[in-house]
Design a protein around this motif. Sequence first.
Motif, short mmCIF file in Angstrom:
data_model
loop_
_atom_site.label_atom_id
_atom_site.label_comp_id
_atom_site.label_asym_id
_atom_site.label_seq_id
_atom_site.Cartn_x
_atom_site.Cartn_y
_atom_site.Cartn_z
N SER A 177 0.73 -1.14 0.09
CA SER A 177 -0.05 0.02 0.01
C SER A 177 0.89 1.42 -0.02
N TYR A 178 2.16 1.08 0.68
CA TYR A 178 3.00 2.24 0.74
C TYR A 178 3.40 2.86 -0.89
N PHE A 179 3.84 1.32 -1.36
CA PHE A 179 4.16 1.76 -2.78
C PHE A 179 3.20 2.23 -3.69
N THR A 180 1.93 1.79 -3.50
CA THR A 180 0.89 2.35 -4.25
C THR A 180 0.62 3.71 -4.11
N GLY A 181 0.67 4.19 -2.79
CA GLY A 181 0.49 5.77 -2.66
C GLY A 181 1.47 6.37 -3.04
N LEU A 182 2.87 5.95 -3.10
CA LEU A 182 4.13 6.34 -3.67
C LEU A 182 3.84 6.55 -5.18
N ILE A 184 1.03 6.40 -6.98
CA ILE A 184 0.10 7.85 -7.25
C ILE A 184 0.45 9.09 -6.87
N SER A 185 1.30 9.42 -5.91
CA SER A 185 1.84 10.86 -5.70
C SER A 185 2.78 11.11 -7.01
N ILE A 186 3.66 10.20 -7.25
CA ILE A 186 4.81 10.58 -8.29
C ILE A 186 3.91 10.82 -9.63
N ILE A 318 3.93 12.90 0.30
CA ILE A 318 4.89 12.09 0.75
C ILE A 318 4.77 11.92 2.39
N PHE A 319 4.61 13.04 3.00
CA PHE A 319 4.31 12.96 4.61
C PHE A 319 3.47 11.93 4.83
N THR A 320 2.13 12.16 3.94
CA THR A 320 0.88 11.47 4.20
C THR A 320 1.27 9.94 4.18
N LEU A 321 2.23 9.47 3.34
CA LEU A 321 2.55 8.18 3.29
C LEU A 321 2.72 7.47 4.63
N THR A 345 -3.33 10.22 -2.76
CA THR A 345 -2.37 9.18 -2.09
C THR A 345 -2.87 8.78 -0.87
N ARG A 346 -3.52 9.65 -0.06
CA ARG A 346 -4.04 9.08 1.37
C ARG A 346 -5.31 8.05 1.19
N MET A 347 -6.06 8.10 0.06
CA MET A 347 -7.05 7.18 -0.33
C MET A 347 -6.46 5.66 -0.40
#
Length: 400
Positions: A177-182, A184-186, A318-321, A345-347
Amino acid sequence: MTAQPNGTRHHETSRLRGLMLVAGREIRVRGLAKSNIVSLIVTVLIVGVLAALPTILGGGDEGAEKIGLAGTNATAMESQLNAMGGFDITMYDTVGEAEKAVEDGTVDTAVADGKLYSEENPDQGLQTRLDSAWQAAAVQTNLHEAGLSDAEIAAALTPRSLETITLAEGATDSVTSYFTGLVISIIMFMMLMTPVQYIAMGVVEEKSSRIVEILLTSLKPWQLLGGKVIGLGVISLVNLVAMVAVGLGVSAATGVLSDLPPGTASAALSTIGWWLIALVLFGTLAGGVGSLVSRQEESGSVLTPLIMSLTLSYIGAIFTLNAPTSTFAQVLSIVPPFSAITMPTRMAITTVPTWEIVTAIGLLVLAAAGALALGSQLYKRSVLYTGSRLKLTEALRRAA
């Protein structure tokens, strides 16, 4: 009585046609450019690698230890090692054959009748796993000799696993999930930064070459700005859809998708909606502030606030991750323009209350509407102005 509606309809069609002509020109010039195609290929490859990274870091069956088994508990131990995974097992009829296989290098280690055979001292971690498997196999054999059925033995050797209860609502420390959020943010950051810069640079280029004066003889200012935003938006949308498709496809192919928290796939797809709203916000502002200058070397100064807000949005994501349930992350994911990147990203990494999502969407839409009004007015009042850089207040005071 019917002439007026037909004339109105023709006028509307003509205005829409002008808008689409500008959009089509941007798609042909920018979308088919070699730089855009190369950038898309490179970015898609990066997204694919990031999507597969949890599997890569998690390792696989490559480099499995070659283990030889023989003796009384060989069959029971084979089932134990298979359950552990990471072993390439060979069964031998006698202890001597297993020992010779170690000497010949056919297997790395052999276990037979309570003895571990190895050319050199085995790795401590490997020895611990083999010892654990041997003890479990010995217990299994003893239970079988005591008259227990296979089902009873399996039940006795398979204790219930610990149930994990996460006290923080929606919190997760999942690597996937961390890499998924990463990812999405990128993607959001890159797919907003590129069109914003292209829109502003295109406006300045048309002003400095005086092409805009010719275009405005047959087109309205809103058609020029709107067509530019739509055209570059279509190009970026194609790129974004390709990246999301590759990210989800690689995740599904590697088995990561099924391991992701519920709703991750929908969060990734909803990224497209968040991006569209954010593009209207940042894109129209970029066109508006770009019209304040007449030379390319001056475009950086007027774009700085937009670039800074995009950068801060990305940093916030990135902080949200690392702290998705913190108060700071909650505020950042609701307040525009930061919510454009932070909320999707948070979702992807935690469960977000529905009211927060609805509030974030509503505020972002309002911000986009305000940016559209401001950007279009700036463009309309400044696009024909040549000379030194116009200040924002001066541009708004100029006659439309």
